[in-house]
Design an enzyme around this catalytic site. Structure first.
Site, PDB file in Angstrom:
ATOM      1  CB  THR A  96      65.232   1.777  30.765  1.00  0.00           C
ATOM      2  OG1 THR A  96      64.188   2.485  31.457  1.00  0.00           O
ATOM      3  CG2 THR A  96      65.909   2.706  29.783  1.00  0.00           C
ATOM      4  CD  GLU A 156      58.644   9.493  32.322  1.00  0.00           C
ATOM      5  OE1 GLU A 156      57.623  10.077  32.713  1.00  0.00           O
ATOM      6  OE2 GLU A 156      58.916   8.319  32.629  1.00  0.00           O
ATOM      7  CG  LEU A 158      55.169  12.185  31.208  1.00  0.00           C
ATOM      8  CD1 LEU A 158      55.092  11.662  29.784  1.00  0.00           C
ATOM      9  CD2 LEU A 158      54.633  13.606  31.297  1.00  0.00           C
ATOM     10  NE  ARG A 159      50.303  12.999  37.974  1.00  0.00           N
ATOM     11  CZ  ARG A 159      49.378  13.817  38.488  1.00  0.00           C
ATOM     12  NH1 ARG A 159      48.894  13.594  39.700  1.00  0.00           N
ATOM     13  NH2 ARG A 159      48.928  14.850  37.786  1.00  0.00           N
ATOM     14  CD  GLU A 160      51.093   3.720  32.853  1.00  0.00           C
ATOM     15  OE1 GLU A 160      50.134   3.182  32.266  1.00  0.00           O
ATOM     16  OE2 GLU A 160      52.053   3.080  33.318  1.00  0.00           O
ATOM     17  CG  PHE A 254      51.516   9.994  45.794  1.00  0.00           C
ATOM     18  CD1 PHE A 254      51.753   8.845  45.059  1.00  0.00           C
ATOM     19  CD2 PHE A 254      51.386  11.189  45.120  1.00  0.00           C
ATOM     20  CE1 PHE A 254      51.868   8.889  43.679  1.00  0.00           C
ATOM     21  CE2 PHE A 254      51.492  11.252  43.747  1.00  0.00           C
ATOM     22  CZ  PHE A 254      51.729  10.091  43.017  1.00  0.00           C
ATOM     23  N   GLY A 258      45.634   1.647  49.934  1.00  0.00           N
ATOM     24  CA  GLY A 258      45.134   0.791  48.865  1.00  0.00           C
ATOM     25  C   GLY A 258      45.802  -0.557  48.896  1.00  0.00           C
ATOM     26  CB  CYS A 265      57.114   4.402  36.999  1.00  0.00           C
ATOM     27  SG  CYS A 265      56.985   5.056  35.328  1.00  0.00           S
ATOM     28  CE  LYS A 330      47.174   6.401  37.868  1.00  0.00           C
ATOM     29  NZ  LYS A 330      48.121   7.545  37.828  1.00  0.00           N
TER      30      LYS A 330
END
Length: 445
Positions: A96, A156, A158-160, A254, A258, A265, A330
């Site tokens: 998307t 979802e 999900l974290r890469e 979090f 950085g 995302c 990351k």
């Protein structure tokens, strides 16, 4: 993964899309004991996956795919129809992308729904797992034109880099459905996870996804703004984070300063959140500020590099050699999308600098989109090669191996008196200075 008990009542499931979300979803559902058909439109990718070859870097994913292929519970097929033929539940895991107006582009969702509509069996569930704006469940229903099929939302989280762990050990499973029975049917699919399950309406489920990512992006932007304040007043951001993170109402997650947030995302979802709010008459000024702070943080990192070599804003960096360690947004992934590091090196190259970079997951001679993103950057096979002859070395991604660099060896290949710009605060400033190098971190004195 050994603590997962396979379901005693497996279902036959389909997954449309074998990208990052779809592949992880399909493999992990098979790991739970379900029979899963994962379909994609890319014939080369399907053949690659059938051989157990994973096209992305994601810890633990390759092992699960290989194991479930061998078990016979996981298969890969070409075309969305294959995922919907004789399956009980079909997960839509297609892209998307962000549209020109900041909103999500639903063309792939609509195309997938169009393709599966004729072959869905009566009583099947269609699950929106892609990140979609509020109202997308109704969009899929309108495309399907199937009164005997229920459409539910199941975002979802999900974290890469930790996607497999996140799927198998979720904080919660969110299901949005106007039909309680349909929601409970999907909840049964996730039963082996023994995770908290929230069944709500579709609009709330779709909002939860954007709100979660927006809040996390806000925390990162906040701590990055605080890091700028710490530099201004002479405070230590490490101590400030320790102090506020110890507050149970805030928490430590979090809150690591950085170079800014990126990836597939947060940038897309934060802008989509602003767009969704605007579409319904609300000016989400706070989220706009979160986005603005993130862009400012990227510019601050480039300014640090300029300061390290004594070249002010707007001046050319011709003849300046910059070494960069880390290009992905990351650690633990090979994803360069909206990476702050890539933004930084593009800015430096555009200003005339010679940039040499190393990243554990980026090939020395990349092709396709990666090559386009890194045009003008000389890619190296190891950190020392990237640092050789540089007047400044930038730590841009928090790969664990960069925290263990041989600083004396680095000092031996860098220009004498060079600076290290540590955008991830990975290194010990005293150790860097002891090696004869200057040090500049984020929010550190």
């Amino acid at each position: 993964m050994s603590d997962i008990v396979p379901t005693p009542t497996p279902s036959r499931l389909g997954v449309v899309g074998a990208g990052y979300v779809g592949l992880t979803t399909g493999a992990c559902l098979a790991h739970l004991g379900h029979e899963v058909v994962c379909a994609d439109v890319d014939a080369d990718r399907v053949e690659q996956l059938r051989r157990g070859q994973i096209p992305i870097v994601e810890e633990g994913l390759s092992e699960i795919v290989v194991a479930e292929l061998a078990s016979g519970r996981l298969s890969f097929e070409l075309g969305a129809e294959a995922a919907a033929t004789d399956t009980d539940v079909v997960f839509l895991c297609v892209p998307t992308p962000q549209g020109a107006d900041g909103g999500a582009d639903l063309r792939y969702i609509e195309a997938a729904a169009t393709q599966i509509a004729p072959v869905l069996k009566p009583g099947a569930l269609v699950v929106n797992k892609s990140t979609v704006p509020v109202g997308s469940t109704k969009v899929v229903e309108d495309v399907l034109q199937r009164n005997d099929v229920a459409v539910v939302s199941n975002p979802e989280f999900l974290r890469e880099g930790t996607a497999v762990h996140d799927f198998l050990h979720p904080d919660r499973v969110v299901i949005g459905s106007d039909d309680r029975a349909a929601g409970e049917r999907l909840a049964d699919v996730y039963a082996p996870l023994q995770a908290p399950i929230l069944i709500t309406d579709p609009a709330s489920a779709e909002t939860i996804k954007y709100a979660a990512n927006g809040f996390l992006a806000m925390k990162i932007s906040f701590v990055n703004a605080i890091s700028a304040m710490c530099e201004a007043v002479g405070a230590s951001v490490d101590d400030v984070v320790e102090g506020i993170g110890s507050d149970a109402r805030i928490g430590r997650s979090f809150l690591r300063p950085g170079p800014g947030w990126g990836g597939s995302c947060f940038p897309k979802d934060s802008k989509a959140l602003v767009k969704i709010a605007a579409d319904y008459g609300y000016d989400f000024t706070m989220m706009k500020g979160v986005i603005d702070v993130n862009e400012e943080q990227k510019r601050r990192m480039v300014a640090k590099v300029r300061e390290a070599v004594g070249v002010g804003p707007g001046l050319r960096l011709t003849g300046t050699k910059v070494g960069v360690l880390g290009l992905t947004f990351k650690a633990g992934t090979d994803d360069l999308r909206d990476s702050p590091s890539v933004t930084m090196v593009q800015s430096l190259v555009a200003a005339g600098a010679t940039v040499r970079a190393f990243d554990p997951t980026v090939e020395v001679a990349p092709t396709g989109p990666k090559a386009q993103l890194l045009a003008g950057v000389e890619l190296c096979a190891d950190p020392l090669s990237a640092a050789t002859g540089a007047a400044v070395l930038v730590i841009a991604t928090e790969w664990p191996e960069f925290a263990k660099l041989d600083l004396d060896a680095l000092a031996g290949v860098l220009v004498p008196g060079s600076a290290v710009v540590d955008t991830r605060n990975l290194l010990d400033p005293a150790a860097v200075r002891a090696a004869g190098l200057r040090y500049d971190g984020v929010g550190r004195r």
